[in-house]
Scaffold this active site. Sequence first.
Site, PDB file in Angstrom:
ATOM      1  N   HIS A  19       0.827  -1.212   0.000  1.00  0.00           N
ATOM      2  CA  HIS A  19       0.000   0.000   0.000  1.00  0.00           C
ATOM      3  C   HIS A  19       0.863   1.265   0.000  1.00  0.00           C
ATOM      4  O   HIS A  19       0.384   2.335  -0.320  1.00  0.00           O
ATOM      5  CB  HIS A  19      -1.000  -0.005   1.164  1.00  0.00           C
ATOM      6  CG  HIS A  19      -2.142  -0.960   0.916  1.00  0.00           C
ATOM      7  ND1 HIS A  19      -2.017  -2.311   1.096  1.00  0.00           N
ATOM      8  CD2 HIS A  19      -3.412  -0.754   0.444  1.00  0.00           C
ATOM      9  CE1 HIS A  19      -3.161  -2.906   0.766  1.00  0.00           C
ATOM     10  NE2 HIS A  19      -4.020  -1.984   0.368  1.00  0.00           N
ATOM     11  N   ARG A  74      -1.397 -12.272   6.639  1.00  0.00           N
ATOM     12  CA  ARG A  74      -2.246 -11.513   5.721  1.00  0.00           C
ATOM     13  C   ARG A  74      -3.290 -12.458   5.135  1.00  0.00           C
ATOM     14  O   ARG A  74      -3.311 -13.632   5.437  1.00  0.00           O
ATOM     15  CB  ARG A  74      -1.418 -10.855   4.610  1.00  0.00           C
ATOM     16  CG  ARG A  74      -0.779 -11.826   3.654  1.00  0.00           C
ATOM     17  CD  ARG A  74       0.047 -11.118   2.598  1.00  0.00           C
ATOM     18  NE  ARG A  74      -0.768 -10.690   1.468  1.00  0.00           N
ATOM     19  CZ  ARG A  74      -0.404 -10.815   0.181  1.00  0.00           C
ATOM     20  NH1 ARG A  74       0.754 -11.381  -0.135  1.00  0.00           N
ATOM     21  NH2 ARG A  74      -1.180 -10.389  -0.787  1.00  0.00           N
TER      22      ARG A  74
HETATM   23  C1  HEM Z   1      -9.043   2.985   1.333  1.00  0.00           C
HETATM   24  C2  HEM Z   1      -7.919   2.493   0.953  1.00  0.00           C
HETATM   25  C3  HEM Z   1      -7.485   1.062   1.161  1.00  0.00           C
HETATM   26  C4  HEM Z   1      -7.541   0.291   2.292  1.00  0.00           C
HETATM   27  C5  HEM Z   1      -8.062   0.693   3.655  1.00  0.00           C
HETATM   28  C6  HEM Z   1      -6.988  -1.000   1.955  1.00  0.00           C
HETATM   29  C7  HEM Z   1      -6.872  -2.054   2.841  1.00  0.00           C
HETATM   30  C8  HEM Z   1      -6.386  -3.308   2.545  1.00  0.00           C
HETATM   31  C9  HEM Z   1      -6.144  -4.380   3.474  1.00  0.00           C
HETATM   32  C10 HEM Z   1      -6.386  -4.314   4.972  1.00  0.00           C
HETATM   33  C11 HEM Z   1      -5.673  -5.450   2.773  1.00  0.00           C
HETATM   34  C12 HEM Z   1      -5.226  -6.810   3.337  1.00  0.00           C
HETATM   35  C13 HEM Z   1      -6.326  -7.749   3.539  1.00  0.00           C
HETATM   36  C14 HEM Z   1      -5.830  -9.125   3.924  1.00  0.00           C
HETATM   37  O1  HEM Z   1      -4.658  -9.463   3.696  1.00  0.00           O
HETATM   38  O2  HEM Z   1      -6.643  -9.911   4.456  1.00  0.00           O
HETATM   39  C15 HEM Z   1      -5.605  -5.055   1.394  1.00  0.00           C
HETATM   40  C16 HEM Z   1      -5.155  -5.858   0.378  1.00  0.00           C
HETATM   41  C17 HEM Z   1      -4.845  -5.404  -0.893  1.00  0.00           C
HETATM   42  N1  HEM Z   1      -4.992  -4.108  -1.369  1.00  0.00           N
HETATM   43 FE1  HEM Z   1      -5.815  -2.543  -0.374  1.00  0.00          FE
HETATM   44  N2  HEM Z   1      -6.618  -0.992   0.643  1.00  0.00           N
HETATM   45  C18 HEM Z   1      -6.897   0.257   0.127  1.00  0.00           C
HETATM   46  C19 HEM Z   1      -6.640   0.699  -1.151  1.00  0.00           C
HETATM   47  C20 HEM Z   1      -5.980  -0.040  -2.114  1.00  0.00           C
HETATM   48  C21 HEM Z   1      -5.576   0.458  -3.400  1.00  0.00           C
HETATM   49  C22 HEM Z   1      -5.826   1.875  -3.898  1.00  0.00           C
HETATM   50  C23 HEM Z   1      -4.946  -0.572  -4.037  1.00  0.00           C
HETATM   51  C24 HEM Z   1      -4.316  -0.640  -5.383  1.00  0.00           C
HETATM   52  C25 HEM Z   1      -4.528   0.126  -6.403  1.00  0.00           C
HETATM   53  C26 HEM Z   1      -4.976  -1.715  -3.153  1.00  0.00           C
HETATM   54  C27 HEM Z   1      -4.464  -2.952  -3.472  1.00  0.00           C
HETATM   55  C28 HEM Z   1      -4.526  -4.068  -2.649  1.00  0.00           C
HETATM   56  C29 HEM Z   1      -4.059  -5.382  -3.038  1.00  0.00           C
HETATM   57  C30 HEM Z   1      -3.449  -5.777  -4.367  1.00  0.00           C
HETATM   58  C31 HEM Z   1      -4.273  -6.230  -1.938  1.00  0.00           C
HETATM   59  C32 HEM Z   1      -3.922  -7.724  -1.824  1.00  0.00           C
HETATM   60  C33 HEM Z   1      -5.117  -8.567  -1.954  1.00  0.00           C
HETATM   61  C34 HEM Z   1      -4.801 -10.011  -1.658  1.00  0.00           C
HETATM   62  O3  HEM Z   1      -4.038 -10.310  -0.724  1.00  0.00           O
HETATM   63  O4  HEM Z   1      -5.322 -10.861  -2.386  1.00  0.00           O
HETATM   64  N3  HEM Z   1      -5.595  -1.364  -2.000  1.00  0.00           N
HETATM   65  N4  HEM Z   1      -6.028  -3.756   1.270  1.00  0.00           N
END
Ligand code: HEM
Length: 552
Positions: A380, A442
């Site tokens: 992030h 994660r």
């Molecule tokens: C409000 C903004 C955001 C928040 C609060 C947020 C929060 C999170 C959290 C907590 C996870 C981990 C979940 C887990 O491992 O169980 C996650 C995974 C991820 N996020 Fe975000 N995110 C945000 C914005 C974004 C943006 C803008 C992108 C990319 C353009 C992004 C890309 C990803 C990706 C690729 C994952 C991995 C998913 C996976 O493990 O399969 N996120 N996000």
Amino acid sequence: MENPMSLNSFRLEEKLTAWHIGIALGALFLGTWFGPLQVLEHAGIDLYGKLAPGIKGYYQGLTIHGVLNALVFTTFFITGFLTFATVHSLKMKLRFPWINILGLGLMAAGLLMTAAPLLLNNATVLYTFYPPLEASSLFYIGLTLVVVGSWVEGFGLYFTLAAWRRAHPGARTPFVAFASVLTMVMWQIASLGIAAEVLVLLIPWSLGLVKGTDPLLARTLFWFTGHPIVYFWLLPAYVSWYGMLPKQAGGKLFSDPLARLAFWLFLVLSIPVGLHHQFTDPGISPAWKAFQTLLTYGVTFPSLLTAFTVVASLELAGRARGGTGLFRWIRKLPWEDPSFSAQALAIVTFAFGGIGGIINASYNIDLLVHNTLWIVGHFHLTLATTVVLSFIGISYWLIPKLSGKELWSVRTAQVQVWLWIAGVLPFSASHHLLGLRFSVPRRTMLGEAPYLSPEWHPLLLVAALGGVLLFASLVLYFVVVLGTVFASRKLAQPVEMPVADSVRDLQETPQWLDTWKPWLIGTIVLIVISYGPPLADLIRNANLSSAGLRAW
Ligand code: HEM
Ligand SMILES: [Cu+2]
């Protein structure tokens, strides 16, 4: 010879770009909703019940978050931006516009095919779709169409560059066009891995034509693409940092040859390093993992070249604006321009992201943080901030340009940019710490985990706070975008793509830095050396025996 044409004659190209950016931002909006839901769930506030029956649970949401944000938003934004950048940099229309229209059509059709099973909970396999998790075949076919569509658009750009080079024998390609096309070339070679994985292994398997699949071979092909895909995300931001941002700041590109050298090195070194994502995978010789780790450290060289050249260019700008001192010139930069401040802060953030990246790439140290929330903190910073905030900054001039409207509120845009930083700092710091100190996993619905420890709670709360601020920033961004397109005044003065001159004359850039063949050969040779033996081994021992699994 091409006609010297007025800049507003790029009607078709601009319409094409607008469609790409529109679809990209739609995906970002829908995908990011799940971000705050995830952090809140971790902190003990589970809102998923309220989404039923539309969204069936945490992992469906997480899949949508990853696919829409990391795959769809990026690919559409990048193909649109690179098309725009190439034609404006060459001052030449697309040579065969139908190719790019066809490419966009394929990408859009693929997106619709992917969306259906995602929304129906028939593709809850996370954005890495590792087998033996199995999705509906529509999901794999749709993703393939998105990738193939982006290749087709790449060919449209090659024909255009080739026509320009024929019309300008002996002239150096303008930097922005050069770097944009190089990004597409890198992506086309890099995405062969995912294409092979999906076409040869996953589609026949999900259609029931073969009974089982080989997860290790599939993962290896996936990461052949999965590492360089991060450079497919980053290089367009670099196109802007090197080729546009110095102009926006009132300066020049410090060195065109250094900028080109960095791009060539990214082409050569981005791909043969994917095994650094598979340190814990059995069945691949540690010797090859170690070799690719060394090459990964090689990528730090063009990264440092970038840090040096971009900062030197900005320093030239700060001094041209009357700045002095070792650091005081920084204050003279145009921080009031949200397009500048978004990208400048993205660059600062990348320093931290890059340091974390070197840690992740280190064979033994990675074992400490692998698959923990540290990684979530890392990407992030890099993807969700360095790349996304750069694209947001670009859109603050590009959307006025495409819509012919003033930016709806500069003030709101300024607040948006700083709010993003205010959100990502606590979000990312807490995730790094949770991973490093407590090994919190994660991709886990932590609120439900029996091993959830009270010790984690303070940091999970900080993470949730950061996540909510990040989301508030994104909402402000969409207010500005929609306000600009639908509720703003017509532009008083036309907006043009910012193009930074380089300090020296372009023709002084040596010919070897504008010659494709040796670099392409080097790229292929290094891929064959570093991936040939381990892949040959996996293919020889391929074992198509894993049955599909549906976990959620
Ligand atoms: C409000 C903004 C955001 C928040 C609060 C947020 C929060 C999170 C959290 C907590 C996870 C981990 C979940 C887990 O491992 O169980 C996650 C995974 C991820 N996020 Fe975000 N995110 C945000 C914005 C974004 C943006 C803008 C992108 C990319 C353009 C992004 C890309 C990803 C990706 C690729 C994952 C991995 C998913 C996976 O493990 O399969 N996120 N996000
Ligand atoms: Cu990597």
